[in-house]
Write an enzyme that holds these catalytic residues in place. Structure first.
Site, short mmCIF file in Angstrom:
data_model
loop_
_atom_site.label_atom_id
_atom_site.label_comp_id
_atom_site.label_asym_id
_atom_site.label_seq_id
_atom_site.Cartn_x
_atom_site.Cartn_y
_atom_site.Cartn_z
N GLY A 91 -20.52 19.16 -19.24
CA GLY A 91 -20.62 19.58 -17.85
C GLY A 91 -20.66 21.08 -17.64
O GLY A 91 -21.33 21.56 -16.72
N ASP B 19 -23.74 22.88 -15.67
CA ASP B 19 -23.57 23.65 -14.44
C ASP B 19 -24.10 25.07 -14.58
O ASP B 19 -24.71 25.61 -13.65
CB ASP B 19 -22.09 23.69 -14.05
CG ASP B 19 -21.66 22.45 -13.27
OD1 ASP B 19 -22.51 21.58 -13.05
OD2 ASP B 19 -20.48 22.37 -12.90
N LYS C 123 -24.94 19.59 -7.48
CA LYS C 123 -24.27 20.89 -7.46
C LYS C 123 -24.29 21.58 -8.83
O LYS C 123 -24.21 20.93 -9.86
CB LYS C 123 -22.83 20.73 -6.98
CG LYS C 123 -22.74 20.28 -5.53
CD LYS C 123 -21.33 20.33 -4.99
CE LYS C 123 -20.47 19.20 -5.47
NZ LYS C 123 -19.20 19.12 -4.71
N THR D 197 -19.98 9.90 -30.41
CA THR D 197 -19.38 10.91 -31.29
C THR D 197 -18.23 11.65 -30.63
O THR D 197 -17.60 12.50 -31.27
CB THR D 197 -20.45 11.94 -31.70
OG1 THR D 197 -20.95 12.60 -30.52
CG2 THR D 197 -21.61 11.27 -32.42
N GLU E 86 -12.81 10.19 -14.07
CA GLU E 86 -13.78 10.20 -12.96
C GLU E 86 -14.21 8.78 -12.61
O GLU E 86 -14.45 8.46 -11.45
CB GLU E 86 -14.99 11.06 -13.31
CG GLU E 86 -14.77 12.55 -13.17
CD GLU E 86 -14.77 13.03 -11.71
OE1 GLU E 86 -14.95 12.20 -10.80
OE2 GLU E 86 -14.59 14.25 -11.50
N HIS F 40 -9.93 15.30 -5.98
CA HIS F 40 -10.34 16.71 -6.05
C HIS F 40 -9.73 17.54 -4.92
O HIS F 40 -10.24 18.61 -4.60
CB HIS F 40 -11.87 16.81 -5.99
CG HIS F 40 -12.56 16.18 -7.16
ND1 HIS F 40 -12.65 14.81 -7.32
CD2 HIS F 40 -13.20 16.72 -8.23
CE1 HIS F 40 -13.31 14.54 -8.44
NE2 HIS F 40 -13.65 15.68 -9.01
#
Length: 409
Positions: free
Chosen positions: A115, A119, A152, A182, A194, A267
């Site tokens: 991630g 991003d 986003k 892996t 999540e 969050h």
């Protein structure tokens, strides 16, 4: 005599992007990795960005893929981890795009990794030439079930998570669930944090899969190597239902014009804790703790039945996630976290609370007393993850005195 002239511009931004599930993505016989989003042939050089872990595990296969398929590419390897999710790292990507001569449309970069690198590259692409297309290949469970749908991008700034960022979904995201085989167990657990969020806010079936198979999903890396009844094993069920649920929620509010979002569950309090504890906590770990904290708030208000709260905490434990952390047990930290979230939500709390697993409501009147008392429950869970949470909460319900307390803003 003064006068003025007024013009009003009305424009609609429409964006279509696809999430493609495939297998053997790095097999040269599979054309998906090198395919352009619009299906045209590529006549230039594309940048392939990987994080260090991907380079180590899949680097040779990725290079062989592009050599065998005769796609002209250059490479950039970035460090992963939230402490490297920085503006400077984003500028490294932009500089490399310039070095290789990236076109406005025809040579979209490909980002392969977790991630953080997704991003960072996404933000660079959104700013480069005021926006170029890119292709993302998430290689973590968190990236596949959550980031794969997100519009986003962002980098951390001045101690705040994703404080600088843009809305810039790539035209194509490629999902190959075998890539997560892996991953170390902790990364799988973080991703399941999540998935738990999505289960709690809208998908009771997904919750029941996590509740029943949580420890097995971690050991098996969601690869469904055993035999199960039905068409899908629990691994594919988790991936498909989590992606579908996220897509359904984001599609109706992609640009976040509506600030009341149930996908923000988990969050509200976690960003402050996550950034303060770096690198101690992974994102999904902090999200799972936030889910528990919010469930405690709901149970103490009398919204969420205590037996549902117990099932939630038991499922978190079965996955192997910690239900709490000392920072979640510190009331001033939780109040500071909510205050920062209120600024992000334009002066409102808009906190999602559970009425039961799969059903929610928004509240905008959480009080300091509620948060302080919930933090006391979390402090005990931080010391003993298997403490009887219903007993900790006691029989406290939302009383008139509590309802009249000032909201925490």
């Amino acid at each position: 005599m003064s006068c003025s002239t007024h013009w009003t511009m009305n424009a609609v931004k429409e964006f279509t992007y696809e999430i493609v599930e495939t297998t053997d993505l790095f097999d040269p016989a599979n054309p998906e990795l090198g395919r352009l989003p619009d299906g045209r042939a590529c006549h230039g050089t594309r940048l392939v960005v990987m994080d260090e872990t991907v380079e180590k595990i899949f680097g040779e296969r990725i290079r062989a893929y592009f050599e065998r398929t005769n796609v002209s590419v250059e490479y950039l390897t970035l460090q992963g981890g939230d402490d490297h999710k920085t503006f400077d790292q984003m500028l490294r990507v932009a500089s490399r795009l310039t070095e290789i001569g990236t076109d406005r449309v025809g040579t979209p970069p490909i980002v392969i990794g977790g991630g953080v690198v997704q991003d960072v590259v996404g933000m660079a692409a959104s700013l480069y030439r005021r926006g170029i297309p890119y292709v993302r290949v998430p290689t973590t469970l968190l990236g596949q079930i959550d980031g794969s749908v997100s519009a986003k991008t962002g980098v951390n700034y001045e101690g705040c998570r994703n404080r600088l960022g843009t809305f810039a979904p790539p035209p194509r995201t490629l999902i190959d669930s075998s890539l997560i085989a892996t991953l170390p167990p902790r990364q799988i657990r973080s991703g399941l944090g999540e998935a738990l969020k999505m289960a709690l806010i809208k998908d009771r079936t997904l919750f029941e899969v996590l509740e029943r198979y949580g420890d097995h999903l971690v050991r098996d890396r969601l690869q469904d190597s055993g035999t199960y009844a039905g068409d899908e094993g629990p691994g594919q069920t988790v991936i498909h239902r989590a992606i579908s649920g996220m897509a359904e929620e984001l599609q109706k509010n992609l640009w976040e014009t509506e600030l009341r979002r149930i996908v923000d569950y988990g969050h509200t309090f976690s960003p402050i804790v996550e950034m303060s504890a770096l690198p101690e906590l992974y994102h999904g770990e902090a999200v799972a703790m936030d889910c528990v904290f919010s469930a405690v708030l709901a149970a103490r208000r009398g919204l969420l039945p205590m037996e549902e709260l117990e099932r939630i905490v038991a499922t978190v434990n079965r996955i192997g996630l910690a239900p709490s952390h000392p920072m979640f047990g510190d009331a001033p930290t939780m109040l500071r976290a909510l205050a920062d979230t209120v600024r992000h939500r334009d002066g409102h709390q808009f906190v999602t609370l559970l009425e039961r697993v799969g059903e929610t409501r928004f509240v905008d009147d959480l009080s300091e007393r509620e948060i302080t008392e919930a933090a006391g429950v979390m402090a005990v869970l931080a010391r003993d993850p298997y403490a009887p949470v219903a007993e900790l909460c006691g029989s406290v319900r939302r009383t008139p005195a509590l309802a009249g307390a000032g909201s925490a803003r």
